[in-house]
Design an enzyme around this catalytic site. Structure first.
Site, PDB file in Angstrom:
ATOM      1  N   GLU A   1       0.874  -1.183   0.000  1.00 38.81           N
ATOM      2  CA  GLU A   1       0.000   0.000   0.000  1.00 38.81           C
ATOM      3  C   GLU A   1       0.908   1.230   0.000  1.00 38.81           C
ATOM      4  OE1 GLU A   1      -1.922   0.756   3.707  1.00 38.81           O
ATOM      5  OE2 GLU A   1      -3.425   2.103   2.854  1.00 38.81           O
TER       6      GLU A   1
ATOM      7  N   ASP B   1     -12.246  -0.290   4.301  1.00 37.87           N
ATOM      8  CA  ASP B   1     -11.096   0.102   5.136  1.00 37.87           C
ATOM      9  C   ASP B   1     -11.519   0.893   6.386  1.00 37.87           C
ATOM     10  OD1 ASP B   1      -8.422  -0.111   5.703  1.00 37.87           O
ATOM     11  OD2 ASP B   1      -7.726   1.324   4.205  1.00 37.87           O
TER      12      ASP B   1
HETATM   13 ZN   LIG Z   1      -6.566  -1.343   6.433  1.00 36.88          ZN
END
Ligand SMILES: [Zn+2]
Length: 357
Positions: free
Chosen positions: A219, A297
């Site tokens: 990420e 998320d």
């Molecule tokens: Zn996360």
């Protein structure tokens, strides 16, 4: 603009989600309620829901961390955890989410700030909320307990001097939590200067105890973080993983081993992992044959919901009903829930799809 038929289809589809953080999904209303209960209104910059909603809105990473820390501070007592888990279940019911694998970060409440709480207090609180949500809404929640990687590196500018204590405390909580629905062991936080390799000493025992290894990787750092998670942490799924797109050999490996990616498109845009939906590799990864899921998320912090993330797939990535249903099915398929519950949830999902597609 999306037509209303596809919106209705998305809203009605029985959804599952495998990447969402408990502490990052608390609605502003609930944060205010907790602040009142715990006499902590002075710790918030505003004292009304609208103001809080604005303050929540993502601007940049330091602000995101400030908001996250303030929210965490509102959770002080076991009943506070019970409330936020119950509210989480209510949100699932509103969005037609039948199953969620929710990431929870015990260390933030046990070691990072001394709240006088024990592992048993945390497990008792979240279990009370989970049972109440199941009774009232018929939703299934399971847990991923994750290590906040940054807490293990005292110097934010260096990956030296790894401190194993936060990892070990998280492992202890996760092993005890198997009794109350913990099915996975994760690694969260900001990846820069926090490589996965040093965490092998806790992922080994977690996996041997039957927990899935589900680290965040690829990420805020590139392919090396994913490679390290596969090799050293025995990753069963990758949280995010979108930056695998930078490495063809890694894409082959993820495909060959069928390692699912937990993708969060709007979160990625907010955090500038990708600059726009047009530049986001979701569809490309799917077309390459990787197993992809869509998730939200930290939904209120990124001003999204799981429903909206499916709308993003339809509006920006061109998915039709069959495509949306295929992605939705992946989330059930890769879940860590017990096989009998998974079989039941998948049967319910499949019969809904065959009646509605
Ligand atoms: Zn996360």
């Amino acid at each position: 603009m999306l037509d209303s038929d596809i919106r209705k289809f998305i809203a009605a589809m029985p959804k599952a989600e495998v990447h969402i953080h408990l502490e990052g999904s608390i609605a502003p209303e609930t944060v205010l309620e907790l602040a009142r209960r715990n006499n902590r209104l002075d710790k918030l910059p505003v004292s009304d829901v609208e103001g809080l909603r604005k303050w929540y809105t993502f601007t940049d990473f330091p602000h995101f961390v400030t908001v996250y820390v303030a929210i965490m501070g509102m959770l002080q007592k076991p009943e506070d955890f019970a409330l936020v888990v119950y509210e989480h279940g209510a949100d699932m019911a509103r969005q037609n989410i039948r199953y969620r694998e929710v990431t929870f970060t015990p260390y933030l409440h046990l070691g990072w700030e001394d709240k006088g709480l024990t592992i048993a207090d945390l497990l008792g609180g979240i279990e009370e909320g989970r049972q109440r949500a199941r009774r009232e809404f018929g939703v299934e929640i399971r847990w991923v307990f994750d290590v906040p990687r940054n807490a293990n590196f005292p110097d934010p500018n260096s990956a030296e001097n790894y401190n194993p204590a936060p990892s070990e405390l998280t492992l202890e909580a996760a092993l005890a939590g198997r009794q109350v629905g913990v099915v996975g062991f994760g690694l969260g936080g900001y990846e820069v200067n926090c490589p996965p390799e040093p965490f092998a000493h806790v992922f080994g025992p977690a996996k041997r105890a039957g927990l899935l290894s589900v680290p965040h990787a690829g990420e805020t750092e590139g392919p090396a973080s994913i490679w390290g998670s596969l090799k050293e942490l025995g990753a069963d799924r990758i949280g995010h993983g979108v930056r695998a797109i930078e490495d063809p050999a890694l894409l082959d490996e993820l495909k060959k081993r069928d390692i699912p990616l937990e993708i969060n498109p709007t979160s990625n845009i907010c955090l500038h992992v990708h600059e726009s939906y047009a530049a986001h590799p979701f569809r490309k990864l799917d077309e390459m044959g990787l197993t992809v899921t869509v998730n939200s998320d930290d939904p209120p912090l990124f001003n999204t919901t799981l429903t909206q993330e499916y709308e993003v797939l339809a509006e920006h990535f061109g998915y039709d009903r069959a495509g949306l249903a295929r992605i939705a099915r992946n989330a059930y398929r890769v879940a860590g829930v017990e096989e009998d519950v998974k079989t039941r949830l998948l049967a319910e999902f499949d019969s809904w799809v065959s009646a509605n597609i």
